[in-house]
Design an enzyme around this catalytic site. Structure first.
Site, PDB file in Angstrom:
ATOM      1  N   PRO A   2     -13.352  82.756-111.138  1.00  0.00           N
ATOM      2  CA  PRO A   2     -12.472  83.668-110.421  1.00  0.00           C
ATOM      3  C   PRO A   2     -11.044  83.488-110.940  1.00  0.00           C
ATOM      4  CG  PRO A   2     -13.589  82.139-108.931  1.00  0.00           C
ATOM      5  CD  PRO A   2     -13.778  81.647-110.304  1.00  0.00           C
ATOM      6  N   GLU A   3     -10.407  84.574-111.289  1.00  0.00           N
ATOM      7  CA  GLU A   3      -9.013  84.537-111.734  1.00  0.00           C
ATOM      8  C   GLU A   3      -8.166  85.148-110.615  1.00  0.00           C
ATOM      9  OE1 GLU A   3      -8.675  85.927-115.834  1.00  0.00           O
ATOM     10  OE2 GLU A   3     -10.817  85.617-116.128  1.00  0.00           O
TER      11      GLU A   3
ATOM     12  N   HIS B  14     -26.562  76.140-102.318  1.00  0.00           N
ATOM     13  CA  HIS B  14     -25.293  75.812-102.969  1.00  0.00           C
ATOM     14  C   HIS B  14     -24.126  75.694-102.001  1.00  0.00           C
ATOM     15  CE1 HIS B  14     -27.344  76.097-106.703  1.00  0.00           C
ATOM     16  NE2 HIS B  14     -27.580  77.397-106.609  1.00  0.00           N
TER      17      HIS B  14
ATOM     18  N   ARG C 172     -21.788  75.569-109.570  1.00  0.00           N
ATOM     19  CA  ARG C 172     -21.494  74.615-110.653  1.00  0.00           C
ATOM     20  C   ARG C 172     -20.638  73.424-110.218  1.00  0.00           C
ATOM     21  NH1 ARG C 172     -19.800  77.866-115.910  1.00  0.00           N
ATOM     22  NH2 ARG C 172     -19.949  75.785-116.797  1.00  0.00           N
TER      23      ARG C 172
ATOM     24  N   ARG D 291       7.071  77.597-127.346  1.00  0.00           N
ATOM     25  CA  ARG D 291       5.811  76.879-127.561  1.00  0.00           C
ATOM     26  C   ARG D 291       5.370  76.935-129.012  1.00  0.00           C
ATOM     27  NH1 ARG D 291       2.386  75.529-122.527  1.00  0.00           N
ATOM     28  NH2 ARG D 291       4.162  75.235-121.152  1.00  0.00           N
TER      29      ARG D 291
END
Length: 306
Positions: free
Chosen positions: A2-3, A95, A115, A163
């Site tokens: 999920p973003e 889960h 996961r 960067r």
DNA sequence: ACTCCCCCCTGTTAGC
DNA sequence: TGCTAACAGGGGGGAG
């Protein structure tokens, strides 16, 4: 997984269905879900019992829920985490890692995570007297996300160009800009017509502006669509999928025609994952445009587009 | 001080 | 059919 758009959809769901309610019981079914909580599973459960969710907040892909003016429940969904709200007597799926029931006897809240990369933890937080926004200590290294007021576009541009890395790596670095993951990085780069391996220190100011604009657009549009669901691993708190996958232009579209120029989208190995891009619209560098050969070696990378 | 890589997990799918 | 390897939306920690 999920973003930002998916996590924001979940935050809004918690705000609507859980904020204002008091926890009756907290059960931890898998200790890994609270591995970062110093109190351990039993301590975590005990500390949450009787507490009330006061608000639901988010920065990037992190969520936190104020319990009073000194403590919050911090959550990250990892690759497969879900918060599901529903009938407390429905069967427990295998889960479900943590379950909260509420004193009103209404729908329960289940943290489900196939996961187990996601986690929950109780953290101290020092809200000021006026209860204005503050970020919990464990995530002070997470940069503001492009949809929040604290985001500073000029500062982002300056730090990005300073960067010494590739632009996609920079977009995925949550300490530079948060909320972007593999899907929306590829989508934003496609919209901005930038190659994922472009060295950040060669980006011109106009390209950085274009990129940020593309990031904001794609995140906002995906949020309106309720996020991107490729499978059942991302759903909102009511178990419903988002439908932004229909609007993806690059991610997951290997071999399909680019929406701008019809050139087949290509997939490159990248950081043990994949990068999808249009080989025609997204050239490795501006220099390549005038060269007869496809592209000069990527500066400082040692990574060739295979 | 940066940048990068490995690794933490489980489940599905592609390929032999 | 059945096994194995590759791959999947993330990020912390430590090596270099």
């Amino acid at each position: 997984m999920p973003e930002l758009p998916e996590v924001e959809t979940v935050r809004a769901g918690i705000e609507q269905h859980v904020v204002g309610r008091t926890i009756a019981t907290a059960e931890v079914f898998n200790p890994r879900a609270v591995r970062r909580d110093v109190a351990g599973p039993a301590g975590f459960a005990a500390a949450l019992t009787g507490r009330t969710f006061l608000r639901a907040e988010r920065r990037g892909k992190y969520l936190w829920f104020a319990l009073d003016d000194t403590e919050a429940l911090l959550a990250h969904l990892g690759m497969s985490g879900q918060f599901l709200v529903g009938d407390p007597v429905r069967p427990l799926s295998p889960h479900v890692r943590v379950r909260f029931t509420f004193t009103d006897g209404g729908p329960d809240l289940r943290f489900t995570d196939q996961r187990t990369f996601g986690h929950l933890m109780l953290v101290p937080i020092a809200y000021p007297a006026d209860m204005s926004r503050v970020v919990p200590e464990p995530i002070v290294h997470i940069a503001p996300d492009p949809l929040e007021d604290a985001f500073d576009a000029k500062d982002f541009a300056a730090r990005l160009r300073r960067r010494k890395t590739q632009v996609k790596r920079a977009l995925l670095d949550q300490s530079l800009i948060s909320g972007i993951g593999n899907i929306y990085a590829d989508e934003a780069l496609w919209r901005a017509r930038l190659h994922w391996a472009r060295p950040t220190d060669t980006l011109r100011p106009a390209e950085v502006s274009r990129l940020l604009e593309a990031v904001r657009e794609v995140l906002s549009e995906a949020l309106k669509a309720g996020g991107t669901s490729f499978d059942a691993l991302y759903v909102n708190v009511n178990g419903e999928s988002g439908y932004f996958d229909r609007s993806l232009n690059a991610y997951g579209r290997e071999g399909e025609p680019c929406g701008r120029c019809a050139t087949p989208i290509r997939r490159d190995a990248f950081m043990n994952r994949s990068s999808y891009s249009c080989p025609k619209c997204q050239r490795p560098s501006p220099v390549a445009r005038s060269a007869a050969t496809p592209a000069p070696a990527v500066a400082g990378g040692g990574r060739q587009p295979a």
